[in-house]
Design a protein around this motif. Structure first.
Motif, PDB file in Angstrom:
ATOM      1  N   ARG A 142      -1.897  11.520 -40.363  1.00 51.78           N
ATOM      2  CA  ARG A 142      -0.670  12.038 -40.997  1.00 51.78           C
ATOM      3  C   ARG A 142       0.302  12.618 -39.980  1.00 51.78           C
ATOM      4  NH1 ARG A 142      -3.022  16.140 -45.103  1.00 51.78           N
ATOM      5  NH2 ARG A 142      -4.242  16.512 -43.224  1.00 51.78           N
ATOM      6  N   GLU A 143      -0.226  13.368 -39.021  1.00 54.05           N
ATOM      7  CA  GLU A 143       0.652  14.043 -38.053  1.00 54.05           C
ATOM      8  C   GLU A 143       1.379  13.032 -37.163  1.00 54.05           C
ATOM      9  OE1 GLU A 143      -1.889  16.848 -39.914  1.00 54.05           O
ATOM     10  OE2 GLU A 143      -2.484  15.026 -38.843  1.00 54.05           O
ATOM     11  N   LYS A 153       8.332  16.602 -47.345  1.00 52.01           N
ATOM     12  CA  LYS A 153       8.069  17.643 -48.347  1.00 52.01           C
ATOM     13  C   LYS A 153       6.605  17.596 -48.795  1.00 52.01           C
ATOM     14  CE  LYS A 153      12.727  17.733 -50.257  1.00 52.01           C
ATOM     15  NZ  LYS A 153      13.569  17.211 -51.347  1.00 52.01           N
ATOM     16  N   THR A 154       6.097  16.394 -49.018  1.00 48.90           N
ATOM     17  CA  THR A 154       4.699  16.238 -49.453  1.00 48.90           C
ATOM     18  C   THR A 154       3.758  16.754 -48.381  1.00 48.90           C
ATOM     19  OG1 THR A 154       5.334  14.314 -50.765  1.00 48.90           O
ATOM     20  CG2 THR A 154       2.993  14.594 -50.333  1.00 48.90           C
ATOM     21  N   TYR A 155       4.016  16.409 -47.130  1.00 47.41           N
ATOM     22  CA  TYR A 155       3.166  16.877 -46.030  1.00 47.41           C
ATOM     23  C   TYR A 155       3.201  18.408 -45.952  1.00 47.41           C
ATOM     24  CZ  TYR A 155       1.240  17.774 -41.426  1.00 47.41           C
ATOM     25  OH  TYR A 155       0.474  18.261 -40.401  1.00 47.41           O
ATOM     26  N   ALA A 156       4.390  18.992 -46.063  1.00 43.46           N
ATOM     27  CA  ALA A 156       4.542  20.449 -45.952  1.00 43.46           C
ATOM     28  C   ALA A 156       3.776  21.181 -47.059  1.00 43.46           C
ATOM     29  CB  ALA A 156       6.018  20.826 -45.993  1.00 43.46           C
ATOM     30  N   ARG A 157       3.634  20.559 -48.239  1.00 44.04           N
ATOM     31  CA  ARG A 157       2.917  21.186 -49.366  1.00 44.04           C
ATOM     32  C   ARG A 157       1.400  21.091 -49.242  1.00 44.04           C
ATOM     33  NH1 ARG A 157       7.007  18.656 -52.672  1.00 44.04           N
ATOM     34  NH2 ARG A 157       5.568  16.957 -53.026  1.00 44.04           N
ATOM     35  N   GLN A 158       0.894  20.171 -48.399  1.00 41.57           N
ATOM     36  CA  GLN A 158      -0.552  19.956 -48.307  1.00 41.57           C
ATOM     37  C   GLN A 158      -1.248  21.136 -47.649  1.00 41.57           C
ATOM     38  OE1 GLN A 158      -0.758  16.087 -46.403  1.00 41.57           O
ATOM     39  NE2 GLN A 158      -0.833  15.073 -48.387  1.00 41.57           N
ATOM     40  N   LYS A 159      -2.376  21.522 -48.231  1.00 41.21           N
ATOM     41  CA  LYS A 159      -3.136  22.664 -47.714  1.00 41.21           C
ATOM     42  C   LYS A 159      -3.862  22.341 -46.409  1.00 41.21           C
ATOM     43  CE  LYS A 159      -3.942  25.105 -52.094  1.00 41.21           C
ATOM     44  NZ  LYS A 159      -2.540  25.144 -52.335  1.00 41.21           N
TER      45      LYS A 159
END
Length: 197
Positions: free
Chosen positions: A139-140, A163-169
């Motif tokens: 992902r990174e 946005k989706t990546y930023a929300r992932q724990k």
């Protein structure tokens, strides 16, 4: 076990898709394999790659078999990581600089090239929707690739994936920043992250 039975077993273990190389590695002569291809009515889907009639063709896995050094990247990697819900119209792959991508581009693939020392940075294995393992970037690395190529990527896909990546724990911001330095997108990434985090 006869060689034909052995080939039936191989075909089943590879989910209905067999490569000539896999057969040769199993110690079965090509002549026996070509007889098996005719006997079982296998379809040749690419050079040295055969598919049984009742098998769905996994285009991503087939592409991986045809071009093992290609790594799924950009929009395709976003899709594999569930960072976008849009299935890519054309698969995106990254190959080393020096590889001739003309044939792949002619087939409608989006081909990116990168220096060989950066080619395997962030390499992982993902599963296609059909369940086959293929190489893709993590992902990174994918986020960094998308930022580097943002002028070629639909703005909605680009923004949605960040946005989706930023929300992932389970995101790894330290690795993301290390990659951002390596791929020279650190300043741009910081701007986006300041808004999203």
């Amino acid at each position: 076990m006869s060689q034909i039975k052995q080939l039936d077993h191989l075909l089943e273990s590879y989910d209905g898709m067999l490569c000539t190389g896999q057969v040769v590695d199993a110690g079965i002569p090509k002549s026996v394999f070509y007889q098996f291809v005719r006997l079982r009515g296998l379809e040749q889907v690419a050079h040295g790659i055969y598919l049984s009639k009742n098998t769905w063709m996994d285009a991503m896995y087939l592409l991986h078999l045809r071009c093992p050094q290609a790594i799924f990247s950009h929009e395709t990697a976003l899709f594999l990581h569930d960072l976008t819900d849009r299935e890519p119209l054309a698969y995106s792959i990254t190959v080393k600089t020096g590889y001739n991508p003309t044939r792949l581009k002619d087939e409608g693939l989006q081909v990116y090239t990168i220096k060989s020392e950066l080619h395997t940075v962030g390499l992982t294995v993902m599963q296609t929707p059909f369940g086959h393992d293929v190489p893709a970037y993590n992902r990174e690395r994918t986020i960094c690739d998308v930022i580097r190529s943002r002028s070629h990527i639909e703005i909605q896909t680009f923004q949605e994936s960040l946005k989706t990546y930023a929300r992932q724990k389970d995101k790894n911001l330290r690795v993301l920043m290390d990659y951002a330095k390596l791929f020279r997108v650190e300043k741009i990434l910081r701007r986006y992250l300041e808004v999203l985090l």
